[in-house]
Motif scaffolding. Sequence first.
Motif, mmCIF file in Angstrom:
data_model
loop_
_atom_site.group_PDB
_atom_site.id
_atom_site.type_symbol
_atom_site.label_atom_id
_atom_site.label_comp_id
_atom_site.label_asym_id
_atom_site.label_seq_id
_atom_site.Cartn_x
_atom_site.Cartn_y
_atom_site.Cartn_z
ATOM 1 N N VAL A 60 0.815 -1.220 0.000
ATOM 2 C CA VAL A 60 0.000 0.000 0.000
ATOM 3 C C VAL A 60 0.848 1.269 0.000
ATOM 4 N N ASN A 61 2.146 1.136 -0.139
ATOM 5 C CA ASN A 61 3.038 2.289 -0.130
ATOM 6 C C ASN A 61 4.022 2.207 -1.290
ATOM 7 N N GLN A 62 4.568 3.353 -1.642
ATOM 8 C CA GLN A 62 5.714 3.398 -2.544
ATOM 9 C C GLN A 62 6.800 4.216 -1.856
ATOM 10 N N PHE A 63 8.040 4.041 -2.274
ATOM 11 C CA PHE A 63 9.143 4.533 -1.463
ATOM 12 C C PHE A 63 10.212 5.233 -2.302
ATOM 13 N N ALA A 64 11.042 6.011 -1.620
ATOM 14 C CA ALA A 64 12.215 6.613 -2.243
ATOM 15 C C ALA A 64 13.325 6.684 -1.213
ATOM 16 N N SER A 65 14.535 6.794 -1.705
ATOM 17 C CA SER A 65 15.694 6.906 -0.835
ATOM 18 C C SER A 65 15.612 8.164 0.021
ATOM 19 N N GLU A 66 16.082 8.053 1.252
ATOM 20 C CA GLU A 66 16.187 9.224 2.138
ATOM 21 C C GLU A 66 17.620 9.737 2.219
ATOM 22 N N LYS A 67 18.491 9.132 1.471
ATOM 23 C CA LYS A 67 19.879 9.570 1.492
ATOM 24 C C LYS A 67 20.015 10.953 0.872
ATOM 25 N N LYS A 68 20.798 11.800 1.484
ATOM 26 C CA LYS A 68 21.036 13.155 0.967
ATOM 27 C C LYS A 68 22.241 13.096 0.026
ATOM 28 N N TYR A 69 21.966 12.862 -1.253
ATOM 29 C CA TYR A 69 23.053 12.767 -2.219
ATOM 30 C C TYR A 69 23.785 14.112 -2.341
ATOM 31 N N PRO A 70 25.089 14.071 -2.551
ATOM 32 C CA PRO A 70 25.847 15.329 -2.637
ATOM 33 C C PRO A 70 25.512 16.168 -3.859
ATOM 34 N N LEU A 71 24.782 15.587 -4.829
ATOM 35 C CA LEU A 71 24.452 16.332 -6.042
ATOM 36 C C LEU A 71 23.106 15.883 -6.569
ATOM 37 N N ASP A 72 22.228 16.856 -6.838
ATOM 38 C CA ASP A 72 20.951 16.576 -7.486
ATOM 39 C C ASP A 72 20.583 17.770 -8.371
ATOM 40 N N PHE A 73 19.399 17.750 -8.952
ATOM 41 C CA PHE A 73 19.040 18.796 -9.912
ATOM 42 C C PHE A 73 18.833 20.163 -9.271
ATOM 43 N N SER A 74 18.738 20.225 -7.942
ATOM 44 C CA SER A 74 18.634 21.536 -7.295
ATOM 45 C C SER A 74 19.939 22.321 -7.398
ATOM 46 N N HIS A 75 21.020 21.650 -7.763
ATOM 47 C CA HIS A 75 22.314 22.318 -7.919
ATOM 48 C C HIS A 75 22.435 23.031 -9.264
ATOM 49 N N PHE A 76 21.386 22.990 -10.052
ATOM 50 C CA PHE A 76 21.368 23.681 -11.344
ATOM 51 C C PHE A 76 20.231 24.699 -11.355
ATOM 52 N N ASN A 77 20.457 25.825 -11.994
ATOM 53 C CA ASN A 77 19.385 26.776 -12.253
ATOM 54 C C ASN A 77 19.073 26.791 -13.747
ATOM 55 N N ILE A 78 17.846 27.098 -14.054
ATOM 56 C CA ILE A 78 17.424 27.171 -15.452
ATOM 57 C C ILE A 78 17.822 28.520 -16.023
ATOM 58 N N ASN A 79 18.431 28.515 -17.185
ATOM 59 C CA ASN A 79 18.859 29.736 -17.852
ATOM 60 C C ASN A 79 17.641 30.470 -18.418
ATOM 61 N N GLY A 80 17.833 31.657 -18.910
ATOM 62 C CA GLY A 80 16.764 32.430 -19.537
ATOM 63 C C GLY A 80 17.364 33.409 -20.535
ATOM 64 N N ARG A 81 16.580 33.743 -21.565
ATOM 65 C CA ARG A 81 17.113 34.586 -22.629
ATOM 66 C C ARG A 81 16.110 35.662 -23.034
ATOM 67 N N VAL A 82 16.622 36.757 -23.531
ATOM 68 C CA VAL A 82 15.790 37.899 -23.924
ATOM 69 C C VAL A 82 15.663 37.989 -25.442
ATOM 70 N N PHE A 83 16.720 37.613 -26.160
ATOM 71 C CA PHE A 83 16.750 37.811 -27.601
ATOM 72 C C PHE A 83 16.588 36.495 -28.373
ATOM 73 N N GLY A 84 16.045 36.627 -29.574
ATOM 74 C CA GLY A 84 15.990 35.508 -30.494
ATOM 75 C C GLY A 84 14.820 34.573 -30.268
ATOM 76 N N SER A 85 14.758 33.550 -31.125
ATOM 77 C CA SER A 85 13.693 32.560 -31.046
ATOM 78 C C SER A 85 14.127 31.326 -31.827
ATOM 79 N N SER A 86 14.116 30.169 -31.184
ATOM 80 C CA SER A 86 14.481 28.907 -31.836
ATOM 81 C C SER A 86 13.233 28.049 -31.984
ATOM 82 N N GLY A 87 12.996 27.590 -33.225
ATOM 83 C CA GLY A 87 11.837 26.753 -33.465
ATOM 84 C C GLY A 87 10.561 27.523 -33.693
ATOM 85 N N CYS A 88 10.676 28.819 -33.854
ATOM 86 C CA CYS A 88 9.489 29.672 -34.046
ATOM 87 C C CYS A 88 9.956 31.011 -34.607
#
Length: 516
Positions: A60-88
């Motif tokens: 009746v449950n599902q689980f995940a690790s509780e280990k605090k890994y030294p690196l995860d996706f919170s160590h990255f920020n998403i970039n952003g741009r003002v100029f141009g357009s790709s795919g449009c």
Amino acid sequence: MSYSPLLGSSVTNTRIRTPEDSSPFSGMCAACTSNCYGPCEIGLSAIRGSEAIYPFEADVNQFASEKKYPLDFSHFNINGRVFGSSGCIEDAEIASFPNVDIHMEFGIENKVKMNAPIILPAMAKLNWKDYYAGAALAGVLVVIGEDVVAKDKNLVLENGKVTSSPLIEEMVDSFRQYYRGCGDIILQANYDDENLGVLDYAITKLGLKSVELKFGQAAKGIQGMGRVKNIDDAVKFKNMGYLVFPDPTDPQVAENYRNGKGPVFEKVGKLPVWNEELLINRVSQLRKLGAEHVCFKTGPFDPRDLVRIIKIASEAGVDLITFDGAGGGTGNSPVKMMNEWGIPTVYLESMLHDILKKLKEKSCSLPQIAIAGGFATEDQIFKGLALGAPHVNFVAVGRAAMAAAMAGKKVEELIDSENIPKEYRRFGSTKKEIFADIRELKLYYENAEHISAGAVGVYSYINRVSAGIRQLMALNRKFKLECIDRSDIVPMTELAAQISGLDTYDDILVRELKNL
């Protein structure tokens, strides 16, 4: 500093007596007193033995690790741009996030349309019916997990092979009843399933077009295992070809059981014993049977094994490999294996990027690639697509999508019992008022109001993360999935930069200053 959790967890239904005063390297209380009855994992082990290795109430449950890994996706920020357009085109009336195209195709030869680059990975427990149905509503891929036949009370075997599995048929039908041209349902098989001919049955009898071979137990390393409640079930599993310890067909073991002696029976899945020749031939056989898509699912094994798996898939013409990073789980394997084994997702995906890049340079034909392991929201999914670009095509979202299926189902039950949670009363008092996306589903289904709220919950959850992905892509002026690249995320720590090989903001600035 210890990254591992203390010896008390909701995963095992344990706690340490003094969490504020603990020994981080052992996980025990700093002072272990003689008058403690041991609510921690050691205490549980003292009264239940090896049973304490496994998660608490895995059915009746599902689980995940509780280990605090030294690196995860919170160590990255998403970039952003003002100029141009790709795919449009560069037109403010058109270059807007609702116009971002996240549709894509699954498959190398036989293309399947998909509404989003999302896979709901293997599940065969909890609210699986709404999990599969919700994937069909959303038009994405979903995978039926391994070992279903072991749970099928109406299973029919002839000469050790499956000839009828009503449970698998029900699972497939739960997707097909809402299928509307996008997505697909894939049946996964572990080594025991292969011995029982599960995929052969599903392809030839149920008309299934997509199948998946599993290496180990994904993020858990080895095959599933679990205790068997009685000797009759133990004998049944033994006769089906499963490994059961101790052997319930041994007369002495059976006599000991009747007398209340001996260890509890345990069903243990077989570890795959494969090689290049066996796998390539099996992929060919599955295609001859009628499979249009053959996939691999593997975990964060030794990097040498990762390379070998990709090369085998390339030679065999496999359509998709899903790589599952360390940390996740559904409960059919030891807790410490879930916490302490394998390559965490960011490390794994960074390795895969380098491996796939190298093989591409050598003109190897590559399968599509999915990354799994801890993804829940659109920011994480976007980062996963960017970190692995251009080689990672999908992100697999399992635990979060199942959570949506369970939450939707529970809320519907509360609505029916007129016990609506106070947090949701502001939306209304009926199912169609509280579940906002039923309005959208009415465009496609005449009976939208009667669709299970668990399935609607999965659809709405995928709707939310899809909208979020579009917004983050528009933030970077990327209007098609193929435009996403590694420059769309930036490492925030030295470790993140080292492992990913990406430029930091300082690196980007230094380069720009040189160009002034």
